[in-house]
Design a protein around this motif. Structure first.
Motif, PDB file in Angstrom:
ATOM      1  N   SER A  57      -4.347  -8.233   2.146  1.00  0.00           N
ATOM      2  CA  SER A  57      -2.915  -7.907   2.064  1.00  0.00           C
ATOM      3  C   SER A  57      -2.327  -7.491   3.407  1.00  0.00           C
ATOM      4  N   SER A  58      -3.106  -7.657   4.478  1.00  0.00           N
ATOM      5  CA  SER A  58      -2.580  -7.288   5.793  1.00  0.00           C
ATOM      6  C   SER A  58      -1.587  -8.334   6.290  1.00  0.00           C
ATOM      7  N   VAL A  59      -0.500  -7.847   6.903  1.00  0.00           N
ATOM      8  CA  VAL A  59       0.511  -8.783   7.422  1.00  0.00           C
ATOM      9  C   VAL A  59       0.305  -9.045   8.918  1.00  0.00           C
ATOM     10  N   THR A  60      -0.724  -8.433   9.521  1.00  0.00           N
ATOM     11  CA  THR A  60      -0.793  -8.480  10.982  1.00  0.00           C
ATOM     12  C   THR A  60      -1.572  -9.674  11.546  1.00  0.00           C
ATOM     13  N   GLY A  61      -1.870 -10.605  10.684  1.00  0.00           N
ATOM     14  CA  GLY A  61      -2.447 -11.895  11.128  1.00  0.00           C
ATOM     15  C   GLY A  61      -3.714 -11.739  11.930  1.00  0.00           C
TER      16      GLY A  61
ATOM     17  N   PRO B  46      -4.602  -2.108   4.124  1.00  0.00           N
ATOM     18  CA  PRO B  46      -4.148  -1.308   5.252  1.00  0.00           C
ATOM     19  C   PRO B  46      -3.193  -0.212   4.784  1.00  0.00           C
ATOM     20  N   MET B  47      -3.065   0.831   5.579  1.00  0.00           N
ATOM     21  CA  MET B  47      -2.016   1.819   5.294  1.00  0.00           C
ATOM     22  C   MET B  47      -0.750   1.391   6.012  1.00  0.00           C
ATOM     23  N   TYR B  48       0.286   1.182   5.258  1.00  0.00           N
ATOM     24  CA  TYR B  48       1.606   0.922   5.833  1.00  0.00           C
ATOM     25  C   TYR B  48       2.557   1.991   5.304  1.00  0.00           C
ATOM     26  N   ASN B  49       3.141   2.731   6.221  1.00  0.00           N
ATOM     27  CA  ASN B  49       4.096   3.784   5.841  1.00  0.00           C
ATOM     28  C   ASN B  49       3.522   4.689   4.759  1.00  0.00           C
ATOM     29  N   PHE B  50       2.317   5.107   5.027  1.00  0.00           N
ATOM     30  CA  PHE B  50       1.574   6.084   4.208  1.00  0.00           C
ATOM     31  C   PHE B  50       1.083   5.539   2.870  1.00  0.00           C
ATOM     32  N   GLY B  51       1.492   4.348   2.523  1.00  0.00           N
ATOM     33  CA  GLY B  51       1.045   3.755   1.267  1.00  0.00           C
ATOM     34  C   GLY B  51       0.347   2.442   1.527  1.00  0.00           C
TER      35      GLY B  51
ATOM     36  N   SER C  12     -10.270  -0.009   3.860  1.00  0.00           N
ATOM     37  CA  SER C  12      -9.088   0.763   4.253  1.00  0.00           C
ATOM     38  C   SER C  12      -8.967   0.793   5.766  1.00  0.00           C
ATOM     39  N   SER C  13      -7.822   0.360   6.283  1.00  0.00           N
ATOM     40  CA  SER C  13      -7.583   0.446   7.728  1.00  0.00           C
ATOM     41  C   SER C  13      -6.313   1.257   7.934  1.00  0.00           C
ATOM     42  N   ARG C  14      -6.344   2.137   8.922  1.00  0.00           N
ATOM     43  CA  ARG C  14      -5.138   2.933   9.160  1.00  0.00           C
ATOM     44  C   ARG C  14      -5.081   3.447  10.593  1.00  0.00           C
ATOM     45  N   GLY C  15      -3.846   3.625  11.056  1.00  0.00           N
ATOM     46  CA  GLY C  15      -3.623   3.998  12.447  1.00  0.00           C
ATOM     47  C   GLY C  15      -4.055   5.413  12.750  1.00  0.00           C
ATOM     48  N   GLY C  16      -3.777   6.332  11.830  1.00  0.00           N
ATOM     49  CA  GLY C  16      -4.109   7.738  12.032  1.00  0.00           C
ATOM     50  C   GLY C  16      -5.353   8.142  11.272  1.00  0.00           C
ATOM     51  N   ALA C  17      -5.555   9.456  11.161  1.00  0.00           N
ATOM     52  CA  ALA C  17      -6.722   9.986  10.440  1.00  0.00           C
ATOM     53  C   ALA C  17      -6.232  10.910   9.332  1.00  0.00           C
ATOM     54  N   TYR C  18      -6.777  10.719   8.154  1.00  0.00           N
ATOM     55  CA  TYR C  18      -6.285  11.427   6.968  1.00  0.00           C
ATOM     56  C   TYR C  18      -7.424  12.076   6.192  1.00  0.00           C
ATOM     57  N   GLY C  19      -8.545  12.270   6.869  1.00  0.00           N
ATOM     58  CA  GLY C  19      -9.744  12.789   6.196  1.00  0.00           C
ATOM     59  C   GLY C  19      -9.570  14.212   5.691  1.00  0.00           C
TER      60      GLY C  19
ATOM     61  N   LYS D 179      -4.404 -10.130  14.455  1.00  0.00           N
ATOM     62  CA  LYS D 179      -4.721  -8.788  14.965  1.00  0.00           C
ATOM     63  C   LYS D 179      -5.245  -7.866  13.872  1.00  0.00           C
ATOM     64  N   SER D 180      -5.265  -8.367  12.672  1.00  0.00           N
ATOM     65  CA  SER D 180      -5.631  -7.509  11.538  1.00  0.00           C
ATOM     66  C   SER D 180      -7.018  -6.900  11.690  1.00  0.00           C
ATOM     67  N   VAL D 181      -7.106  -5.643  11.356  1.00  0.00           N
ATOM     68  CA  VAL D 181      -8.395  -4.946  11.325  1.00  0.00           C
ATOM     69  C   VAL D 181      -9.071  -5.176   9.982  1.00  0.00           C
ATOM     70  N   SER D 182      -8.284  -5.122   8.910  1.00  0.00           N
ATOM     71  CA  SER D 182      -8.888  -5.195   7.569  1.00  0.00           C
ATOM     72  C   SER D 182      -9.385  -6.604   7.220  1.00  0.00           C
ATOM     73  N   ARG D 183      -8.665  -7.638   7.687  1.00  0.00           N
ATOM     74  CA  ARG D 183      -9.051  -9.003   7.270  1.00  0.00           C
ATOM     75  C   ARG D 183     -10.480  -9.388   7.669  1.00  0.00           C
TER      76      ARG D 183
END
Ligand SMILES: Cc1cc2nc3c(=O)[nH]c(=O)nc-3n(C[C@H](O)[C@H](O)[C@H](O)COP(=O)(O)O)c2cc1C
Length: 201
Positions: free
Chosen positions: A8-12, A93-98, A137-144, A14-18
């Motif tokens: 579901s990643s839109v970043t083509g 991926p996390m996009y806008n916290f969701g 799960s891929s995300r820019g920040g850390a939410y642990g 560059k995607s981390v999750s794909r």
């Protein structure tokens, strides 16, 4: 064994999750060579947002337009893919916290009252038990746990909640987080996720 592979990643490119979902599915295939894989790219083939027609899922709609019929057929196919799968690998991926809205549209199609969950006097009951979900799960920040942004995680926590509600309690999260923290941090996070993928059985 049937594996459902969702991206579901839109970043083509560059995607981390794909690449990580691909690697996870390859690992499962290596362990279970007979496994059948069904692939859904929710960005290449976006699903319609949930709407009044999809709400009629399973009902006979005599006046449905060809477009509405097609929409209902797609809904049925999506649901059948999930029901047939023993393992579902979800790139999230996390996009806008969701989660990406493309993935939310997929979830809206698989959460079908009376089919994948039901309410009784004992409360809600999920009907999709007996399968495993692996969330990449891929995300820019850390939410642990303990991090100041932990309460802002509406991605992994949401997915665990919704899959649990549908009866899927076996949810494994493989995480690459801190991707926005520079190339070194990103590489470390991706290497960590790859190690976890290597442990899949
Ligand atoms: C539209 C968009 C929104 C994002 N929102 C968040 C966010 O709320 N929190 C965060 O930690 N990272 C956020 N990010 C960063 C992504 O989670 C990160 O780049 C991750 O690698 C995305 O996965 P992908 O590369 O497979 O698309 C966002 C990225 C994009 C493109």
């Amino acid at each position: 064994m049937k594996i459902l592979h969702i991206d579901s990643s839109v970043t083509g490119e560059k995607s981390v999750s794909r690449p990580l979902t691909k690697e996870a599915v390859a690992k499962l295939k290596a362990i279970h060579p007979d496994a059948e894989v069904v692939y859904r790219d929710l960005v290449k083939e976006p699903l319609r947002h949930y709407n009044a027609v999809l709400r009629m899922f399973g009902a006979d709609i005599p006046n449905a337009t060809p477009e509405q019929k097609e929409e209902l057929e797609t809904g049925k196919t999506i649901l059948a893919e999930v029901q047939a799968a023993e393992v579902i690998v979800v790139g999230a991926p996390m996009y806008n916290f969701g989660i990406p809205s493309q993935l939310k549209a997929w979830i809206d199609l698989i959460a079908v009252p009376g089919v994948t969950f039901r309410y009784s006097s004992a409360g809600p009951e999920g009907l999709l038990g007996g399968r495993k979900v692996i969330v990449i799960s891929s995300r820019g920040g850390a939410y642990g746990p303990g991090s100041p942004f932990e309460p802002a995680d509406f991605q992994e926590k949401y997915l665990k909640t919704v899959f649990g509600f549908l009866g899927i309690t076996d949810v494994e999260i493989i995480r690459a987080e801190g991707i926005g923290g520079g190339p070194e941090r990103a590489a470390e996070a991706i290497a960590g996720a790859k190690k976890e993928i290597e442990k899949l059985s």
